[in-house]
Design a protein around this motif. Sequence first.
Motif, PDB file in Angstrom:
ATOM      1  N   ASN A  57       0.822  -1.204   0.000  1.00 64.80           N
ATOM      2  CA  ASN A  57       0.000   0.000   0.000  1.00 64.80           C
ATOM      3  C   ASN A  57       0.853   1.248   0.000  1.00 64.80           C
ATOM      4  O   ASN A  57       0.509   2.253  -0.624  1.00 64.80           O
ATOM      5  N   ASN A  58       1.994   1.168   0.733  1.00 63.98           N
ATOM      6  CA  ASN A  58       2.932   2.297   0.729  1.00 63.98           C
ATOM      7  C   ASN A  58       3.458   2.520  -0.672  1.00 63.98           C
ATOM      8  O   ASN A  58       3.611   3.653  -1.115  1.00 63.98           O
ATOM      9  N   ASP A  59       3.751   1.383  -1.347  1.00 62.45           N
ATOM     10  CA  ASP A  59       4.227   1.452  -2.729  1.00 62.45           C
ATOM     11  C   ASP A  59       3.208   2.180  -3.595  1.00 62.45           C
ATOM     12  O   ASP A  59       3.553   3.071  -4.359  1.00 62.45           O
ATOM     13  N   LYS A  60       1.943   1.822  -3.419  1.00 61.35           N
ATOM     14  CA  LYS A  60       0.877   2.421  -4.226  1.00 61.35           C
ATOM     15  C   LYS A  60       0.849   3.926  -4.031  1.00 61.35           C
ATOM     16  O   LYS A  60       0.692   4.679  -4.996  1.00 61.35           O
ATOM     17  N   ALA A  61       0.983   4.343  -2.801  1.00 60.80           N
ATOM     18  CA  ALA A  61       0.941   5.774  -2.494  1.00 60.80           C
ATOM     19  C   ALA A  61       2.090   6.508  -3.167  1.00 60.80           C
ATOM     20  O   ALA A  61       1.945   7.667  -3.573  1.00 60.80           O
ATOM     21  N   LEU A  62       3.219   5.830  -3.303  1.00 63.12           N
ATOM     22  CA  LEU A  62       4.390   6.472  -3.914  1.00 63.12           C
ATOM     23  C   LEU A  62       4.335   6.366  -5.448  1.00 63.12           C
ATOM     24  O   LEU A  62       4.746   7.290  -6.154  1.00 63.12           O
ATOM     25  N   PHE A  63       3.824   5.236  -5.917  1.00 61.64           N
ATOM     26  CA  PHE A  63       3.800   5.015  -7.366  1.00 61.64           C
ATOM     27  C   PHE A  63       2.878   6.010  -8.082  1.00 61.64           C
ATOM     28  O   PHE A  63       3.192   6.473  -9.167  1.00 61.64           O
ATOM     29  N   ARG A  64       1.750   6.304  -7.471  1.00 66.12           N
ATOM     30  CA  ARG A  64       0.747   7.122  -8.167  1.00 66.12           C
ATOM     31  C   ARG A  64       1.295   8.486  -8.595  1.00 66.12           C
ATOM     32  O   ARG A  64       1.198   8.828  -9.776  1.00 66.12           O
ATOM     33  N   ASP A  81      -4.039   3.350 -13.026  1.00 67.92           N
ATOM     34  CA  ASP A  81      -5.454   3.164 -13.404  1.00 67.92           C
ATOM     35  C   ASP A  81      -6.207   2.374 -12.343  1.00 67.92           C
ATOM     36  O   ASP A  81      -7.427   2.451 -12.276  1.00 67.92           O
ATOM     37  N   GLY A  82      -5.457   1.593 -11.567  1.00 67.95           N
ATOM     38  CA  GLY A  82      -6.095   0.760 -10.543  1.00 67.95           C
ATOM     39  C   GLY A  82      -6.946  -0.346 -11.138  1.00 67.95           C
ATOM     40  O   GLY A  82      -7.980  -0.741 -10.585  1.00 67.95           O
ATOM     41  N   ARG A  83      -6.536  -0.863 -12.297  1.00 63.57           N
ATOM     42  CA  ARG A  83      -7.329  -1.910 -12.948  1.00 63.57           C
ATOM     43  C   ARG A  83      -7.071  -3.264 -12.297  1.00 63.57           C
ATOM     44  O   ARG A  83      -5.955  -3.528 -11.837  1.00 63.57           O
TER      45      ARG A  83
END
Lengths: 125, 195
Positions: free
Chosen positions: A2-9, B149-151
């Motif tokens: 989830n931390n990765d997601k926050a940084l990747f976006r 995209d969060g797909r």
Amino acid sequence: MNNDKALFRPALQRQNERAAKMKMPDDMEQRVMERIKPKRRHAWLYPAITAVAASILLLLTFHTQDPESSGLQPQNASQAAETPAWQYEDERTIRNAYFAHQKEIQEKGERLAAYIQQQITVNIE
Amino acid sequence: MTFRLFASIYSRMTNEDHIIIQRIRSGELREFGLLVNSHGPALMAFVGRIVEQQEDAEDVVQNTFVAAYEHLKDYDPLRASLSTWLQRIAYHEALYHLRKRKRQVLLPLDMGDDVPDELPETTTAEQLDEAIQELPPEDQMLLQLYYFDGRPLKEIAYITNASGDSLNREVSRLSSQLHRIRQRLRIILTRMNDE
């Protein structure tokens, strides 16, 4: 994760901004349609060629099946109307006899040539 | 359950698209221009994530539409929306285009035991963006589709799957690939921090 997601976006956002700058050209539709149209023409071309080929084949077939196409038929239709059928039969008989006679001469000639050859071989020996 | 799944997928395809496709299939070629105009801009942005130059993106999108027209009879609205189907074609066209240009650069990274478990704490979005640029185009696109995209992986698998394997196998491959990409990025970022 989830931390990765926050940084990747936000990182990927930059790449998306670059991609968003790519605009579709005004003539894209025209370009695509031009490439599609010849394909459509080709789709009609093959059945057309097949139909022409089939017609030629049919013509040839009927021509060869014609009983009067043996080379003995008259030159034109008016002559055909004037010539009685028995005369064709007569002509065919004469022609067949002529071919049979020619074949007989050829066979006799071959037999004679073989005999001479044999005699020459015997004399040499 | 199955009905609900089909209904949800089918609803993704707009009525307008459905009518246009029916008309094209019945021989009204001009209708295809409407699809080009309605889906083209989004497709340009999609392709722009893989190829860098405007001209290249235009070529890829053009090829995508031509391929879509030629295979329109194969399109199944129950499997994916029209835009996802077009993206699937565009994705493979873009990769093919890059292979032709030989721009794809694979990083010769040593994936040994010293792979850090996490991304470095000090990593900024700019650094991560820079590191992502070093990845092969397929990997960059996978990150875009999954993280930005969060797909769901099943939809991504539909786009990326070219070999005709089952979707489940492709989902499994993508999952492993995401793991490898994160490892690769950790190595790149650690090196960047060390320099």
